[in-house]
Enzyme design. Sequence first.
Site, PDB file in Angstrom:
ATOM      1  CG  HIS A   1       0.917 -17.576  -3.905  1.00  0.00           C
ATOM      2  ND1 HIS A   1       0.028 -16.574  -4.028  1.00  0.00           N
ATOM      3  CD2 HIS A   1       0.905 -18.026  -5.158  1.00  0.00           C
ATOM      4  CE1 HIS A   1      -0.776 -16.882  -5.041  1.00  0.00           C
ATOM      5  NE2 HIS A   1       0.017 -17.538  -5.833  1.00  0.00           N
TER       6      HIS A   1
ATOM      7  CD  GLU B   1       0.353  -4.469  -7.716  1.00  0.00           C
ATOM      8  OE1 GLU B   1      -0.771  -4.125  -7.794  1.00  0.00           O
ATOM      9  OE2 GLU B   1       1.321  -4.057  -6.647  1.00  0.00           O
TER      10      GLU B   1
ATOM     11  CE1 TYR C   1       3.630   0.251  -2.464  1.00  0.00           C
ATOM     12  CE2 TYR C   1       4.027  -0.564  -0.202  1.00  0.00           C
ATOM     13  CZ  TYR C   1       4.355   0.562  -0.871  1.00  0.00           C
ATOM     14  OH  TYR C   1       5.271   1.438  -0.702  1.00  0.00           O
TER      15      TYR C   1
END
Length: 369
Positions: A149, A242, A252
Amino acid sequence: MRSILLATATLVVTSLPVAGQPAQRLRTEKAEIIVETVAGGLNHPWGLAFLPDGRMLVTEKPGRLRIVSAEGEISPPIAKTPQPSIQFLDVALDPNFSENQLVYLTYVEPRGGGLATAAGRGRLSTTGTTLEGFEVIFRQQPASPIEDHFGSRLAFTPDSKLFISTGDRDEPDSAQDLSTHMGKLVRVNRDGSVPADNPFVHRAGVRPEIWSYGHRNIEGLAVQPGTGVLWAGEFGPTGGDEINIPKPGGNYGWPLVSWGDHTDGRVIPRPPTRPDLTDAIYHWTPSVSFSGMTFYTGAAFPAWHGNLLLAGLASQALIRLTLAGARVTGEERIPMDARIRHVAQGQDGLLYLLTDEDQGRILRFKPGG
């Protein structure tokens, strides 16, 4: 908006070519396309930027930056790029590249026993063989031992501000922690300094580079033509990919809410349960696992003008979204039989796709009818 209500499918008429084989055709809803293999033999190409003469700067994950010609000639690795690095990720040109020849890179930097996303810039030599005077302009804080990530897309907005995406480093709670850069969208000046109008610039204990937070792993950034607005795409956990239009200071939601659930099966509350957080403008469950994205503005595919194109990894597709302002009105998935890492538009108005493979390719879309 639930994407499954808009999803459509498109048949691939023939399999994709490999280097040296004839071009193939795709039939899509709005265009017939010829798919050419421009170049092959690239080791997991990740980022792509077009030089003014039409040549391509391409990053390879193992830590190489190359120039690829429109005819598919691949240069040796460009020298004086950041070392040490365990991965190269995105590449972008300075808005004033024709005057300063500055090239920006994101990469994974070993630091203090861990790893972190970093960004820097150097001057491409006139021979195209070296990146002179490379300097680091951003370092994600803190480093983490987890090898996952990293986010790491780059995008310049019309005001010449540079956005850098970061991932949560597979430490979900860090996305809500404003003392870290993890799971954030970062905004800096071209030299890495902090813009005076960043939303948290005067708040104690907060990283001043942060533009928005509560992101899981943003691997897609694109500026909408005409509006200059930045759009971002991020991976969900199991479902919940998303698209967002990040606002300054916006939260978010990750990992407080998601349209997907944790990979170990734990349920995550859905975004409507937290109206104080900002929901995505579009999402997918199950995941389509998309990475790079671009708005199409060329003349080669007039029916696609203004559409948002996404490079699908696990979905092995080019995903085309039609828009009405900030609303997604339709979706087409164009199967590609390969993991697609990035999609970009060349100066010629054609589309170029990177395949995420050991022997990765650059594919070119041309009109077929």
